[in-house]
Design an enzyme around this catalytic site. Structure first.
Site, short mmCIF file in Angstrom:
data_model
loop_
_atom_site.label_atom_id
_atom_site.label_comp_id
_atom_site.label_asym_id
_atom_site.label_seq_id
_atom_site.Cartn_x
_atom_site.Cartn_y
_atom_site.Cartn_z
N VAL A 26 -10.14 2.40 -3.75
CA VAL A 26 -9.47 0.94 -3.62
C VAL A 26 -8.34 1.16 -2.53
CG1 VAL A 26 -10.18 0.33 -5.66
CG2 VAL A 26 -7.79 1.50 -5.44
N GLU A 27 -8.00 -0.22 -2.18
CA GLU A 27 -6.84 -0.41 -0.83
C GLU A 27 -7.30 0.10 0.37
OE1 GLU A 27 -3.06 -0.11 -2.08
OE2 GLU A 27 -2.99 -1.38 -3.71
N GLY A 28 -8.60 0.23 0.68
CA GLY A 28 -8.95 0.91 1.72
C GLY A 28 -9.71 2.12 1.59
N SER A 83 2.13 1.15 -4.31
CA SER A 83 1.47 1.21 -5.52
C SER A 83 0.62 2.51 -5.61
CB SER A 83 0.28 0.00 -5.21
OG SER A 83 -0.49 0.13 -4.13
N ARG A 110 0.77 -1.28 -0.03
CA ARG A 110 -0.12 0.14 0.03
C ARG A 110 0.90 1.17 -0.11
NH1 ARG A 110 -4.74 -0.25 4.37
NH2 ARG A 110 -2.76 -0.44 5.51
#
Length: 741
Positions: free
Chosen positions: A437-439, A318, A315
């Protein structure tokens, strides 16, 4: 005496702590135990050790990594036609897919022994950053297999057999991976996951085999429609006790080939006009052998910990890389456009309103690039700071939104009209995707950064919470008895530092040696680290578990911690660059903006604190004089904006890694016009002195006729004017939407 203290003081206090502090769910505990604390813990100590941060030095690329950036990455960017990908084909071309596989873009992080590139997190980040300045679709396609996904999970947790089989195939693209976590009913909330498997025997390769029958429904799975292997998260149950006494075994992660019987790959989603492959998948009564679990049978039930460990690193690379690339591209192109686009005979970048926006774009790009470099440098050193990477994801994507919105405002119609010449549109459309995305950023800000960060980074709190889980045991009392004196001493020191630096405005706070001009900002950082630690202690003592439900308070305190981290990275970057005098406007603007935001967040905490008296007390103790940091002045905004509108080492340093375009595309046209306009500025001045302010062929001819310029100078000016004319053009389409050549 010791036993009496434990009986009459420690034991009752332990039971009180259990009532006050929030209970820790299994998923929360695993999330907090995954990854580690790093500089974030220093910032919440009230007295950060700057040598720990500054001694890391700047990030470095190996010769091989730099050669890859200069070679295959540059070639990939030249191959990409983002308009064709996004609006005509809705996919990456077969030639680009093959190039990505051939050059092992999907194996950036996979060790060389398995056929990958074995590059560092810094190289990984720089590759994604540069590719993203050319195409968010290609950037995402490169990013996903190298961040949270089967590759990273296999390297950290896989069996030798799994690594030997899958990693070489992932590295060269024979296998395309995706990862299935998000469910329609639960989103990314693992505790609410409904996908489930049941331990049983089944037929595998003609033999009776111990495994699982799994049913699932996943969506929003990037690369899902083209994946050949699915990393699958599900809750596993063992009602027949084939593995032991427990029935609910917990979240488990397995690798499932997508051609397995019972697996269905759904049709594509189209996320916010982005062309990267994304879609749902289902599994109905799918038999999965135990050997398909990542790490084998011993990793049954460890899936959430494995995911959080992988996310703690991925995280931080990216989406921050994509966001940094977008912000730097916005800074480069918007500065150039503001220089060449004129209104009333002067560049629009000379208008004060535009200058403020330019300065904000430059500041965001500077801060994001600084934080990105510092975070990947920490990952290079082996750290996996979960709170820091959550900060990076949330604030990098939010920073991109700020920068691209300001860039769109300055470009106006040029940024709105779609077509191959529009280099901002796709980045603008990608922002909601990155933020979600990703949280999702709302939950990351309000629940994770401070909610988990305050516990993880606190020197004693997490251990006290673990002790409180067993208040009636000797072990729990013993643990708390050792922690209490240390915690109380910490609170006394925190109180003294927070109040002293609050009342003196940080005048006597520490700053490291050798930072020169920036020392005043280090002192302010020390000041607000102490203040945040003081406010954190009071909040935890007064609200306890209730703080978890006060998401606005938690979010604002998280903003303070986040700004402290981002500004720390900015100071480090300034020092790593040699503290160049010409970069001071960027540092001034960024530090003033960030410190002002810290003060705003703290004041909002005090004003909205549930216990009004304590809010007023914290205000009196920590910020008795109210706001003391002003945002950048108009003069400083002007200086910062000018850095984007003139060729300089600072401009190149700020926007290093931006792909400057193929000949004739939008970025290239603006860049070429910028260079020619700057090169002919003295010739324009000759025309202006003669009363000619327009910049077109007729005006240039008039200047030549009046002998204000020579024939050779007129030719240079015509070339520059034509370059500007081409750069400000937008695309034309017929009434059916077909582009006119």
């Amino acid at each position: 005496m010791s036993e009496l203290r434990k009986k009459w003081i420690t034991a009752p206090l332990l039971k009180l702590i259990k009532k006050v502090l929030p209970p820790i769910s299994e998923t929360e505990r695993e999330a907090m135990e995954a990854g580690e604390v790093w500089w974030d813990a220093q910032l919440l100590s009230g007295k950060p050790d700057w040598d720990q941060l500054l001694s890391m030095g700047p990030p470095q690329l190996s010769e091989e990594e730099q050669a890859f950036l200069d070679g295959p990455v540059e070639e990939l960017c030249r191959m990409v036609d983002d308009w064709k990908i996004s609006f005509e084909d809705r996919d990456i071309s077969p030639e680009i897919w093959e190039f990505l596989k051939k050059e092992r873009f999907f194996g950036i992080i996979i060790p060389k022994e398995y056929g990958g590139l074995g590059f560092s997190p810094t190289a990984h980040g720089e590759i994604v950053t540069k590719v993203s300045t050319r195409s968010t679709c290609v950037g995402v396609t490169v990013m996903v297999p190298n961040s949270l996904g089967p590759g990273e999970l296999l390297m950290a947790h896989g069996t030798d057999e799994q690594k030997q089989y899958y990693l070489p195939r992932l590295a060269d693209g024979r296998e395309i991976p995706c990862f299935g976590l998000t469910s329609p009913e639960a989103g990314s909330d693992a505790a609410a996951m409904v996908d489930r498997g049941v331990v049983c025997y089944g037929d595998y390769k003609g033999e009776k085999t111990l495994g699982m029958r799994v049913d699932w429904h996943k969506r929003y799975i990037t690369l899902g429609p083209v994946a050949t292997v699915l990393g699958l998260a599900f809750k596993l149950y063992d009602p027949d006790h084939l593995l032991g006494d427990k029935e609910a075994l917990g979240i488990t992660v397995a690798l499932v080939p997508t051609d397995t019987e019972g697996v269905t790959i759904g049709q594509r989603h189209l996320p916010a006009m982005q062309a990267f492959q994304n879609g749902p998948n289902w599994g109905v009564d799918v038999f999965i052998p135990m050997e398909w679990i990542i790490g084998g049978r011993e990793n049954v039930g460890r899936g959430w910990y494995m995911l959080m460990s992988a996310l703690a690193a991925g995280r931080g690379i990216s989406l921050p890389s994509l966001s940094t690339g977008g912000a730097k591209m916005a800074a480069r192109t918007t500065g150039a456009y503001a220089r060449i686009r004129e209104q009333f005979g002067i560049p629009i970048g000379k208008f004060e309103g535009v200058q403020r926006r330019l300065a904000e774009i430059a500041s965001v790009a500077y801060v994001l690039d600084s934080a990105h470099k510092t975070t990947t440098r920490a990952l290079d050193a082996g750290h996996k700071p979960a709170v820091v990477t959550a900060i990076m994801k949330a604030h990098a994507t939010h920073g991109l939104r700020q920068a691209i919105n300001d860039a769109m405002d300055i470009h106006a119609g040029k940024g709105i009209m779609d077509g191959p010449l529009n280099y901002l549109g796709n980045v603008y459309r990608a922002v909601p995707v990155a933020i979600t995305v990703e949280g999702a950023n709302i939950l990351t800000r309000s629940l994770m950064i401070f909610g988990q960060g305050a516990i993880r980074c606190h020197p004693y709190l997490f251990e006290e919470m673990l002790a409180a889980e067993n208040p009636d045991t000797k072990e729990g009392v013993e643990a708390l008895d050792k922690l209490l004196p240390k915690h109380m001493l910490f609170q006394v020191k925190t109180f003294i530092r927070g109040v002293f630096h609050g009342w003196t405005g940080g005048l006597f706070a520490n700053s490291p040696r050798g930072v020169g001009y920036a020392a005043k900002y280090y002192r302010q950082m020390d000041r607000y680290s102490a203040v945040l630690t003081l406010v954190t202690e009071i909040s935890l003592l007064s609200l306890g578990g209730g703080l978890k439900r006060k998401e606005q308070i938690s979010g604002r305190l998280g903003d303070v911690l986040s700004q402290l981290y981002l500004l720390s990275c900015t100071l480090k970057r300034f020092k790593d660059d040699g503290s160049p005098r010409e970069d001071r406007p960027l540092l001034e603007f960024a530090m003033r903006a960030g410190l002002h935001n810290i003060e705003v967040s703290l004041m909002e905490v005090f004003q909205n604190f549930p216990r009004r008296f304590l809010g007023q007390l914290m205000h009196f103790l920590a910020m008795p004089w109210g706001h003391s940091i002003r945002t950048a002045s108009d003069r400083q905004s002007h200086a910062c904006a000018e850095l984007l509108m003139e060729p300089s080492e600072t401009r190149d340093r700020l926007t290093r890694g931006v792909f400057l375009g193929n000949p004739g595309d939008g970025v290239d046209l603006v860049e070429q016009a910028f260079n020619k306009v700057c090169a002919t500025e003295s010739l324009r001045d000759k025309l202006k002195k003669g009363g000619i302010r327009a910049f077109n062929r007729e005006a240039i001819d008039a200047g030549l006729e009046r002998e204000l310029i020579s024939g050779e100078e007129a030719a240079e000016l015509r070339e520059a004017a034509e370059a500007v004319n081409m750069a400000i053009q937008v695309d034309h389409f017929d009434h059916l939407g077909t582009r006119e050549s």
